[in-house]
Design an enzyme around this catalytic site. Sequence first.
Site, PDB file in Angstrom:
ATOM      1  N   CYS A 178       0.871  -1.175   0.000  1.00 49.12           N
ATOM      2  CA  CYS A 178       0.000   0.000   0.000  1.00 49.12           C
ATOM      3  C   CYS A 178       0.908   1.224   0.000  1.00 49.12           C
ATOM      4  O   CYS A 178       2.123   1.099   0.063  1.00 49.12           O
ATOM      5  CB  CYS A 178      -0.862   0.047   1.260  1.00 49.12           C
ATOM      6  N   ASN A 238       1.085   0.103   5.948  1.00 45.31           N
ATOM      7  CA  ASN A 238       1.597  -0.598   4.768  1.00 45.31           C
ATOM      8  C   ASN A 238       2.334  -1.816   5.282  1.00 45.31           C
ATOM      9  O   ASN A 238       3.299  -1.687   6.035  1.00 45.31           O
ATOM     10  CB  ASN A 238       2.544   0.312   3.982  1.00 45.31           C
ATOM     11  N   GLY A 239       1.885  -3.012   4.879  1.00 46.37           N
ATOM     12  CA  GLY A 239       2.518  -4.248   5.332  1.00 46.37           C
ATOM     13  C   GLY A 239       1.483  -5.286   5.671  1.00 46.37           C
ATOM     14  O   GLY A 239       0.312  -5.168   5.278  1.00 46.37           O
ATOM     15  N   TYR A 270      10.539  -4.725  -8.335  1.00 44.24           N
ATOM     16  CA  TYR A 270       9.271  -4.555  -9.028  1.00 44.24           C
ATOM     17  C   TYR A 270       8.423  -3.367  -8.568  1.00 44.24           C
ATOM     18  O   TYR A 270       7.889  -2.635  -9.388  1.00 44.24           O
ATOM     19  CB  TYR A 270       8.453  -5.844  -8.861  1.00 44.24           C
ATOM     20  N   SER A 305       7.736  -2.528 -16.733  1.00 47.85           N
ATOM     21  CA  SER A 305       8.538  -3.063 -15.636  1.00 47.85           C
ATOM     22  C   SER A 305       9.925  -3.543 -16.043  1.00 47.85           C
ATOM     23  O   SER A 305      10.856  -3.494 -15.248  1.00 47.85           O
ATOM     24  CB  SER A 305       7.772  -4.185 -14.949  1.00 47.85           C
ATOM     25  N   ASP A 335      12.248  -9.114 -18.632  1.00 45.63           N
ATOM     26  CA  ASP A 335      11.162  -8.755 -17.710  1.00 45.63           C
ATOM     27  C   ASP A 335      11.699  -8.857 -16.286  1.00 45.63           C
ATOM     28  O   ASP A 335      12.765  -9.425 -16.054  1.00 45.63           O
ATOM     29  CB  ASP A 335       9.949  -9.680 -17.923  1.00 45.63           C
ATOM     30  N   ASP A 336      10.929  -8.302 -15.321  1.00 41.65           N
ATOM     31  CA  ASP A 336      11.427  -8.283 -13.951  1.00 41.65           C
ATOM     32  C   ASP A 336      10.935  -9.456 -13.113  1.00 41.65           C
ATOM     33  O   ASP A 336      11.449  -9.705 -12.033  1.00 41.65           O
ATOM     34  CB  ASP A 336      11.076  -6.958 -13.262  1.00 41.65           C
ATOM     35  N   CYS A 371       4.521 -14.557  -0.424  1.00 41.80           N
ATOM     36  CA  CYS A 371       4.931 -13.521   0.533  1.00 41.80           C
ATOM     37  C   CYS A 371       3.877 -13.388   1.619  1.00 41.80           C
ATOM     38  O   CYS A 371       2.683 -13.384   1.328  1.00 41.80           O
ATOM     39  CB  CYS A 371       5.071 -12.173  -0.187  1.00 41.80           C
ATOM     40  N   CYS A 409      15.026  -9.091   2.969  1.00 43.89           N
ATOM     41  CA  CYS A 409      14.161 -10.260   2.905  1.00 43.89           C
ATOM     42  C   CYS A 409      14.170 -10.726   1.447  1.00 43.89           C
ATOM     43  O   CYS A 409      14.038  -9.915   0.539  1.00 43.89           O
ATOM     44  CB  CYS A 409      12.738  -9.908   3.327  1.00 43.89           C
ATOM     45  N   CYS A 414      10.499 -14.805  -0.906  1.00 45.56           N
ATOM     46  CA  CYS A 414       9.716 -15.268  -2.061  1.00 45.56           C
ATOM     47  C   CYS A 414      10.607 -15.947  -3.099  1.00 45.56           C
ATOM     48  O   CYS A 414      10.117 -16.698  -3.940  1.00 45.56           O
ATOM     49  CB  CYS A 414       8.907 -14.133  -2.676  1.00 45.56           C
TER      50      CYS A 414
END
Length: 453
Positions: free
Chosen positions: A2, A102-103, A245, A287, A349-350, A386, A438, A441
């Site tokens: 967010c 946010n999180g 990203y 991206s 691509d990413d 994630c 981190c 993922c």
Amino acid sequence: MCAIFGIAGAEEASNLTYLGLHALQHRGQEGTGIVSTNGQEPFAHKERGLVGDIFSVAVISKLQGHSAIGHNRYSTTGGNTSENLQPLLMKSSLGWVSIAHNGNLVNSKEITKRLENEGSIFQSTSDTEVILHLMARTQERDLVKALIQALTQITGAYSLLVLNQNYLIALRDPQGFRPLVMGRLHGKPVFASETTAFDLIGASYEREVLPGEMVVVSLKDNFSIQSLRPLQDISPKRCVFEQVYFARPDSVVFGSTIYHTRKNMGKQLAKEQPAPNADIVIPVPDSGVYAAIGYSEFSKTPFEMGIIRSHYIGRTFIEPRQSIRDFGVKLKLNPVAETIKGKSIVVVDDSLVRGTTSRKLIQHLRDAGAKEVHLRISAPPTAHPCFYGIDTPTKKELLASSNSIESIRDFVGADSLGYLSLDGLLKVSSSSAGEGFCHACFSGDYPTPTFNN
Ligand code: SF4
């Protein structure tokens, strides 16, 4: 993911918050909200939709006061309903309190169950409300002390802005998963998920709010600032996917400009995964553009915009509805036939998550006359979900969770497929933004317990 934005001591606090949220629209598009205050009462407006559509002059003029916090929502925990829009605003024994988050809290389900058993009634299904309930249940009457007590019970990712009549508080969890930066506008503090919000309003970037830091702005003492470290220090685990990203390329996130970090990812990718016979390098826009520039520079292979993106459709990855995600790759990404016809092309691509978009795109490139298509991804295979605020698919839906690179190549229909290694990604990220990321993922190495997720 967010967006959050906050400002204290400003003449047009809600108008500036609206502009800040506008600059951060890429971080969440389901709904938006602002809560402002004149140091006494709160003024609030939230609605589903985009910032530019929701906040008219008439709406903003009702959001009075010198201080405000705002939020753009992208749902992770809780659904896409209006009760879950933020900032949340509640009245309790502490008076009114508003919070923008946010999180994602990994232990929110356990806490919610316990509090409901003890009689709490939740107004939303958002994990953020847990923090307000925990604060209200402390014996403290001071917002800062109540918040610190609540924080000792929660685990996971949280960059928060908290507002009441006395304070604007900005804080990050001890591992600092999600970004939060601090700046100044006419000497007064301003906070945002990314620095691009500061650029738009003419604020200067000062620094990151550090992992585990709580910055307290007093609305009753000339907007003076105090920095606290209320929680035990642990090693930071900033989300490396922000750099790959999510963040805008013109933002400084975790101390580095995303544009340069992504370009360096592309250079490292070219070093690790060359395509010696390629005629041109083309990005999947938008991206993949920055990594493709880096790939082209390092490999000395010409860069071309061989795919054109329509900007009138949202980013596929951020749309939560499967029906929309699978809809119209060609509508969104269209090859330039004259540029790619008869050529051996590297497509950068990413990320490659489910692989369905890449599969369709590669077919379109072949239909347009590409001789060979070599797919290069500027991140390692996304093999794990994630739990810290990014809405990745479940493990079962992630192509890389149960397929070899060769079977992914076969599925997407590329002549070759190469990913950036985790070591390569961390090397590039660390050299620009310090240690401590981190990467769960990609690696499955989760930095916290994941409880019942
Ligand atoms: S699991 Fe991935 S997306 Fe989630 S916080 Fe960690 S690096 Fe970021």
